[in-house]
Design a protein around this motif. Structure first.
Motif, PDB file in Angstrom:
ATOM      1  N   HIS A 194       0.837  -1.198   0.000  1.00  0.00           N
ATOM      2  CA  HIS A 194       0.000   0.000   0.000  1.00  0.00           C
ATOM      3  C   HIS A 194       0.875   1.252   0.000  1.00  0.00           C
ATOM      4  O   HIS A 194       0.652   2.187  -0.778  1.00  0.00           O
ATOM      5  N   ARG A 195       1.895   1.232   0.828  1.00  0.00           N
ATOM      6  CA  ARG A 195       2.822   2.385   0.884  1.00  0.00           C
ATOM      7  C   ARG A 195       3.504   2.602  -0.461  1.00  0.00           C
ATOM      8  O   ARG A 195       3.750   3.716  -0.888  1.00  0.00           O
ATOM      9  N   ALA A 196       3.782   1.492  -1.152  1.00  0.00           N
ATOM     10  CA  ALA A 196       4.507   1.594  -2.421  1.00  0.00           C
ATOM     11  C   ALA A 196       3.617   2.107  -3.556  1.00  0.00           C
ATOM     12  O   ALA A 196       4.118   2.472  -4.616  1.00  0.00           O
ATOM     13  N   GLY A 197       2.294   2.085  -3.353  1.00  0.00           N
ATOM     14  CA  GLY A 197       1.418   2.658  -4.379  1.00  0.00           C
ATOM     15  C   GLY A 197       0.488   1.658  -5.054  1.00  0.00           C
ATOM     16  O   GLY A 197      -0.172   2.002  -6.042  1.00  0.00           O
ATOM     17  N   LEU A 198       0.410   0.433  -4.533  1.00  0.00           N
ATOM     18  CA  LEU A 198      -0.563  -0.515  -5.087  1.00  0.00           C
ATOM     19  C   LEU A 198      -1.964  -0.039  -4.702  1.00  0.00           C
ATOM     20  O   LEU A 198      -2.254   0.142  -3.522  1.00  0.00           O
ATOM     21  N   GLN A 199      -2.823   0.149  -5.708  1.00  0.00           N
ATOM     22  CA  GLN A 199      -4.115   0.794  -5.411  1.00  0.00           C
ATOM     23  C   GLN A 199      -5.217  -0.188  -5.074  1.00  0.00           C
ATOM     24  O   GLN A 199      -6.110   0.120  -4.291  1.00  0.00           O
ATOM     25  N   ARG A 200      -5.200  -1.359  -5.720  1.00  0.00           N
ATOM     26  CA  ARG A 200      -6.332  -2.271  -5.527  1.00  0.00           C
ATOM     27  C   ARG A 200      -5.840  -3.696  -5.351  1.00  0.00           C
ATOM     28  O   ARG A 200      -4.795  -4.080  -5.880  1.00  0.00           O
ATOM     29  N   LEU A 201      -6.650  -4.452  -4.627  1.00  0.00           N
ATOM     30  CA  LEU A 201      -6.241  -5.792  -4.242  1.00  0.00           C
ATOM     31  C   LEU A 201      -7.376  -6.784  -4.523  1.00  0.00           C
ATOM     32  O   LEU A 201      -8.522  -6.544  -4.155  1.00  0.00           O
ATOM     33  N   THR A 202      -7.023  -7.875  -5.180  1.00  0.00           N
ATOM     34  CA  THR A 202      -7.960  -8.990  -5.333  1.00  0.00           C
ATOM     35  C   THR A 202      -7.340 -10.206  -4.669  1.00  0.00           C
ATOM     36  O   THR A 202      -6.179 -10.531  -4.930  1.00  0.00           O
ATOM     37  N   VAL A 203      -8.097 -10.849  -3.796  1.00  0.00           N
ATOM     38  CA  VAL A 203      -7.609 -12.059  -3.127  1.00  0.00           C
ATOM     39  C   VAL A 203      -8.463 -13.234  -3.596  1.00  0.00           C
ATOM     40  O   VAL A 203      -9.687 -13.144  -3.630  1.00  0.00           O
ATOM     41  N   SER A 204      -7.811 -14.311  -3.986  1.00  0.00           N
ATOM     42  CA  SER A 204      -8.559 -15.493  -4.419  1.00  0.00           C
ATOM     43  C   SER A 204      -8.992 -16.286  -3.192  1.00  0.00           C
ATOM     44  O   SER A 204      -8.171 -16.597  -2.332  1.00  0.00           O
ATOM     45  N   LEU A 205     -10.270 -16.567  -3.112  1.00  0.00           N
ATOM     46  CA  LEU A 205     -10.802 -17.332  -1.974  1.00  0.00           C
ATOM     47  C   LEU A 205     -11.919 -18.228  -2.505  1.00  0.00           C
ATOM     48  O   LEU A 205     -13.002 -17.757  -2.822  1.00  0.00           O
ATOM     49  N   ASP A 206     -11.636 -19.509  -2.628  1.00  0.00           N
ATOM     50  CA  ASP A 206     -12.600 -20.417  -3.247  1.00  0.00           C
ATOM     51  C   ASP A 206     -13.528 -21.068  -2.236  1.00  0.00           C
ATOM     52  O   ASP A 206     -14.587 -21.569  -2.600  1.00  0.00           O
ATOM     53  N   THR A 207     -13.084 -21.125  -0.979  1.00  0.00           N
ATOM     54  CA  THR A 207     -13.890 -21.824   0.015  1.00  0.00           C
ATOM     55  C   THR A 207     -13.670 -21.231   1.404  1.00  0.00           C
ATOM     56  O   THR A 207     -12.606 -20.677   1.692  1.00  0.00           O
ATOM     57  N   LEU A 208     -14.683 -21.396   2.245  1.00  0.00           N
ATOM     58  CA  LEU A 208     -14.542 -20.961   3.639  1.00  0.00           C
ATOM     59  C   LEU A 208     -14.149 -22.137   4.533  1.00  0.00           C
ATOM     60  O   LEU A 208     -13.993 -21.977   5.736  1.00  0.00           O
ATOM     61  N   HIS A 209     -13.980 -23.309   3.929  1.00  0.00           N
ATOM     62  CA  HIS A 209     -13.654 -24.513   4.712  1.00  0.00           C
ATOM     63  C   HIS A 209     -12.188 -24.907   4.517  1.00  0.00           C
ATOM     64  O   HIS A 209     -11.804 -25.310   3.412  1.00  0.00           O
ATOM     65  N   PRO A 210     -11.389 -24.826   5.588  1.00  0.00           N
ATOM     66  CA  PRO A 210      -9.971 -25.171   5.450  1.00  0.00           C
ATOM     67  C   PRO A 210      -9.744 -26.560   4.855  1.00  0.00           C
ATOM     68  O   PRO A 210      -8.836 -26.746   4.044  1.00  0.00           O
ATOM     69  N   GLU A 211     -10.577 -27.525   5.207  1.00  0.00           N
ATOM     70  CA  GLU A 211     -10.331 -28.884   4.711  1.00  0.00           C
ATOM     71  C   GLU A 211     -10.593 -28.970   3.211  1.00  0.00           C
ATOM     72  O   GLU A 211      -9.981 -29.764   2.502  1.00  0.00           O
ATOM     73  N   ARG A 212     -11.470 -28.134   2.717  1.00  0.00           N
ATOM     74  CA  ARG A 212     -11.706 -28.114   1.264  1.00  0.00           C
ATOM     75  C   ARG A 212     -10.500 -27.512   0.542  1.00  0.00           C
ATOM     76  O   ARG A 212     -10.117 -27.950  -0.529  1.00  0.00           O
ATOM     77  N   MET A 213      -9.927 -26.489   1.143  1.00  0.00           N
ATOM     78  CA  MET A 213      -8.751 -25.870   0.523  1.00  0.00           C
ATOM     79  C   MET A 213      -7.590 -26.869   0.484  1.00  0.00           C
ATOM     80  O   MET A 213      -6.851 -26.952  -0.491  1.00  0.00           O
ATOM     81  N   LEU A 214      -7.464 -27.630   1.548  1.00  0.00           N
ATOM     82  CA  LEU A 214      -6.403 -28.643   1.587  1.00  0.00           C
ATOM     83  C   LEU A 214      -6.616 -29.665   0.474  1.00  0.00           C
ATOM     84  O   LEU A 214      -5.693 -30.003  -0.269  1.00  0.00           O
ATOM     85  N   ALA A 215      -7.844 -30.123   0.315  1.00  0.00           N
ATOM     86  CA  ALA A 215      -8.126 -31.128  -0.704  1.00  0.00           C
ATOM     87  C   ALA A 215      -7.999 -30.536  -2.106  1.00  0.00           C
ATOM     88  O   ALA A 215      -7.555 -31.203  -3.031  1.00  0.00           O
ATOM     89  N   PHE A 216      -8.349 -29.286  -2.253  1.00  0.00           N
ATOM     90  CA  PHE A 216      -8.467 -28.721  -3.599  1.00  0.00           C
ATOM     91  C   PHE A 216      -7.242 -27.937  -4.038  1.00  0.00           C
ATOM     92  O   PHE A 216      -6.976 -27.800  -5.226  1.00  0.00           O
TER      93      PHE A 216
END
Ligand code: SAM
Ligand code: SF4
Ligand code: SF4
Length: 343
Positions: free
Chosen positions: A111-133
């Motif tokens: 942010h300090r360096a000047g990055l204006q916008r952020l997109t974060v990839s989030l496919d699931t709210l379940h940790p075990e699904r993220m582990l499997a996938f």
């Protein structure tokens, strides 16, 4: 600022810069294989080379830059590159897409360096699904990254969710609610048959229409939010009865090629006119052989003016649709991989 248009009148306006082909996740829709062929280290552009290329593109009309990868935060010292690009006043929109694993550590510096916008990839709210996938146990780090992003000053984070039947299609409403509670807006992306998606099949794609039907059942009537005709975006936005907004990128069933103003530069300086293009143009070789900015600009402008790409639309006409490339073809040319080309 000059404007450069292709054969369909689409301007050269937006650039995806892949800063590394490496990744610390293994999402099944992007990197499902056990091993990969990486770009040689000596071929990776230095920050100076990258910033110089951005300058040449800016001179031809590019005003939007998105840093991507692979996982961009694996690139050492990334805020330094952000700062170099942000210095160029012609770049009015500087964004990054990240899987979030390392975001908590770097959000404030970006942010300090000047990055204006952020997109974060989030496919699931379940940790075990993220582990499997995605073969990652670090779901909590992604959530911490989103929190840190907000604390650093990103108050309108976007969340990218690739929707896959049988994996996360039961989470759409929960993800919207998570976004609402965390000051973020979700954008659901249809599963695309891009290079690297070697397990792709049409039956796993949840279409925009189906997503809307699912969400209407949960939330009631959903209204379409009119876009800005001056800056067409791939995501169509919608509003729930309580005012919460979300987006859908129907890149598989209703692609956006007719208004596509984006091209991609890989970490080794190969320029692609389309996510689906079989071949790219080697800008690194020219850079390193002493080409002037004018010569590079002339090459880029002439190439863009001849552009006819509309890869996703063409895929609509393919019967018996399956993975775009077999694994051997990806190993022979890793530039065909989504994680090399940058999503
Ligand atoms: N590693 C970073 C990340 O995941 O956010 C940046 C690179 S990733 C290639 C960029 C975006 O492409 C991610 O949001 C990811 O979900 C999306 N993506 C990758 N493979 C995809 C596929 N087969 N279909 C649709 N989107 C895909
Ligand atoms: Fe997943 Fe992004 Fe890595 Fe691809 S590049 S495996 S989408 S985290
Ligand atoms: Fe643009 Fe190619 Fe994607 Fe179509 S498939 S929207 S032309 S990058």
């Amino acid at each position: 600022m000059s404007e450069t248009r292709d054969t369909f009148g689409r301007p050269l306006a937006s650039l995806r810069l892949s800063v590394t082909d490496r990744c610390n996740m293994r999402c099944r829709y992007c990197m499902p294989e056990d091993d990969y062929v990486w770009l040689p280290r000596e071929s990776i552009l230095t920050f100076e080379e990258t910033a110089r290329l951005v300058g040449v593109f800016a001179g031809l009309g590019v005003s939007k830059v998105r840093l991507t990868g692979g996982e961009p935060l694996l690139r050492h010292d990334l805020p330094k590159l952000v700062e170099m690009i942000a210095r160029d006043a012609r770049i009015t929109d500087l964004a990054m897409t990240t899987n979030g694993l390392l975001l908590a550590k770097h959000a404030a510096a970006l942010h300090r360096a000047g990055l204006q916008r952020l997109t974060v990839s989030l496919d699931t709210l379940h940790p075990e699904r993220m582990l499997a996938f995605a073969k990652s146990e670090r779901h909590a780090d992604v959530l911490a990254g989103i929190t840190a992003g907000r604390a650093a000053g990103y108050d309108r984070i976007k969340l990218n969710t690739v929707v896959i039947r049988g994996f996360n299609d039961d989470e759409l409403a929960d993800l919207i609610e998570f976004g609402r509670a965390n000051g973020a807006e979700v954008r659901f992306i249809e599963y695309m048959d891009v290079g690297g998606a070697t397990r792709w099949s049409l039956d796993q794609v949840v279409s925009q229409r189906e997503m809307l039907e699912l969400l209407q059942r949960r939330f009631g009537p959903i209204a379409s939010v009119p876009g800005d005709p001056a800056s067409p975006a791939p995501a169509e936005r919608f509003r729930l009865p309580d005012g919460t907004t979300f987006g859908i990128i129907a890149s598989t069933t209703a692609p956006f090629c007719r208004a596509c103003d984006r091209s991609r530069v890989t970490a080794d300086g190969t320029w692609f006119l389309c996510l689906y293009a079989a071949r790219g143009i080697d800008l690194r070789e020219r850079l390193r052989c002493g080409a002037t900015d004018e010569a590079l600009a002339a090459l880029i402008a002439a190439t863009w003016r001849a552009r006819t790409d509309r890869g996703a639309e063409e895929r609509l006409g393919v019967r018996e649709r399956g993975a775009l490339y077999p694994v051997e073809s990806l190993r022979a040319d890793p530039h065909r991989e989504m994680h090399t080309r940058g999503g």
